[in-house]
Design a protein around this motif. Structure first.
Motif, PDB file in Angstrom:
ATOM      1  N   VAL A  15       0.816  -1.219   0.000  1.00 48.95           N
ATOM      2  CA  VAL A  15       0.000   0.000   0.000  1.00 48.95           C
ATOM      3  C   VAL A  15       0.846   1.265   0.000  1.00 48.95           C
ATOM      4  O   VAL A  15       0.311   2.363   0.097  1.00 48.95           O
ATOM      5  N   THR A  16       2.137   1.143  -0.115  1.00 47.34           N
ATOM      6  CA  THR A  16       3.016   2.315  -0.090  1.00 47.34           C
ATOM      7  C   THR A  16       2.682   3.309  -1.196  1.00 47.34           C
ATOM      8  O   THR A  16       2.587   4.523  -0.928  1.00 47.34           O
ATOM      9  N   PRO A  17       2.483   2.877  -2.452  1.00 50.10           N
ATOM     10  CA  PRO A  17       2.131   3.870  -3.479  1.00 50.10           C
ATOM     11  C   PRO A  17       0.792   4.561  -3.200  1.00 50.10           C
ATOM     12  O   PRO A  17       0.638   5.752  -3.446  1.00 50.10           O
ATOM     13  N   MET A  18      -0.161   3.838  -2.645  1.00 51.24           N
ATOM     14  CA  MET A  18      -1.451   4.429  -2.338  1.00 51.24           C
ATOM     15  C   MET A  18      -1.309   5.442  -1.198  1.00 51.24           C
ATOM     16  O   MET A  18      -1.921   6.516  -1.224  1.00 51.24           O
ATOM     17  N   LEU A  19      -0.478   5.159  -0.213  1.00 51.91           N
ATOM     18  CA  LEU A  19      -0.255   6.105   0.876  1.00 51.91           C
ATOM     19  C   LEU A  19       0.477   7.352   0.382  1.00 51.91           C
ATOM     20  O   LEU A  19       0.186   8.460   0.827  1.00 51.91           O
ATOM     21  N   ASP A  20       1.413   7.175  -0.526  1.00 51.97           N
ATOM     22  CA  ASP A  20       2.106   8.339  -1.107  1.00 51.97           C
ATOM     23  C   ASP A  20       1.102   9.260  -1.794  1.00 51.97           C
ATOM     24  O   ASP A  20       1.154  10.486  -1.640  1.00 51.97           O
ATOM     25  N   LEU A  21       0.209   8.673  -2.546  1.00 46.05           N
ATOM     26  CA  LEU A  21      -0.811   9.464  -3.238  1.00 46.05           C
ATOM     27  C   LEU A  21      -1.728  10.152  -2.226  1.00 46.05           C
ATOM     28  O   LEU A  21      -2.057  11.332  -2.377  1.00 46.05           O
ATOM     29  N   ALA A  22      -2.115   9.463  -1.179  1.00 44.08           N
ATOM     30  CA  ALA A  22      -2.982  10.050  -0.164  1.00 44.08           C
ATOM     31  C   ALA A  22      -2.288  11.220   0.531  1.00 44.08           C
ATOM     32  O   ALA A  22      -2.918  12.254   0.796  1.00 44.08           O
ATOM     33  N   TYR A  23      -0.999  11.090   0.831  1.00 42.35           N
ATOM     34  CA  TYR A  23      -0.266  12.178   1.477  1.00 42.35           C
ATOM     35  C   TYR A  23      -0.150  13.394   0.563  1.00 42.35           C
ATOM     36  O   TYR A  23      -0.282  14.532   1.003  1.00 42.35           O
ATOM     37  N   VAL A  24       0.106  13.158  -0.706  1.00 41.16           N
ATOM     38  CA  VAL A  24       0.195  14.273  -1.657  1.00 41.16           C
ATOM     39  C   VAL A  24      -1.160  14.982  -1.748  1.00 41.16           C
ATOM     40  O   VAL A  24      -1.234  16.217  -1.732  1.00 41.16           O
ATOM     41  N   LEU A  25      -2.252  14.232  -1.832  1.00 43.16           N
ATOM     42  CA  LEU A  25      -3.573  14.843  -1.892  1.00 43.16           C
ATOM     43  C   LEU A  25      -3.895  15.604  -0.604  1.00 43.16           C
ATOM     44  O   LEU A  25      -4.500  16.686  -0.646  1.00 43.16           O
ATOM     45  N   LEU A  26      -3.482  15.066   0.519  1.00 46.37           N
ATOM     46  CA  LEU A  26      -3.701  15.743   1.790  1.00 46.37           C
ATOM     47  C   LEU A  26      -2.946  17.067   1.848  1.00 46.37           C
ATOM     48  O   LEU A  26      -3.487  18.090   2.272  1.00 46.37           O
ATOM     49  N   VAL A  27      -1.708  17.082   1.404  1.00 40.40           N
ATOM     50  CA  VAL A  27      -0.906  18.310   1.397  1.00 40.40           C
ATOM     51  C   VAL A  27      -1.534  19.339   0.459  1.00 40.40           C
ATOM     52  O   VAL A  27      -1.653  20.524   0.802  1.00 40.40           O
TER      53      VAL A  27
END
Length: 134
Positions: A15-27
């Motif tokens: 799930v690392t790529p999905m978490l990276d995307l979620a963090y970018v969207l959150l920022v």
């Protein structure tokens, strides 16, 4: 060729790529919601249910598409506008100023007039609007 030599099914998902995307969207969301927009502070008159019997002087300041200023239909410079509004305020402290900006004019010119009216402490300020299509 089979890379998985154990022949066992995968029991976890990366799930690392999905978490990276979620963090970018959150920022991005945080930056967009906290971006402050500069605004104008205007003291608009309060509506009243009582009919007003007082008659006060009204000045209409128009900003043309070229950025020229007109007061009651007569072309003036920004300095002349200030002196005329100050003189009118001295005659009638409850003077009203209506600001009419052409839709094709530069917004900065209208802001200059609003700032001038605020500087002169004129309380009766209105922005003249027109219906779309008129």
């Amino acid at each position: 060729m089979n890379v998985n030599t154990d022949n066992k099914p995968y029991d976890s998902i990366n799930v690392t790529p999905m978490l990276d995307l979620a963090y970018v969207l959150l920022v991005v969301f945080i930056l967009m919601t906290t971006a402050s927009v500069q605004g104008l502070t205007m003291n608009l008159p309060k509506p009243s249910n009582k009919p007003s019997t007082e008659q006060h002087e009204v000045k209409v300041v128009q900003v043309t598409p070229e950025g020229a200023l007109m007061i009651n239909g007569i072309g003036v410079s920004l300095g002349e506008l200030e002196s005329q509004l100050a003189a009118a305020k001295a005659r009638d402290p409850k003077i009203s100023v209506m600001i009419k900006g052409d839709p094709r004019t530069q917004y900065a010119k209208v802001i200059q007039v609003v700032d001038l009216v605020n500087k002169l402490a004129i309380e009766g300020v209105g922005l003249v609007t027109a219906r779309i299509g008129t």
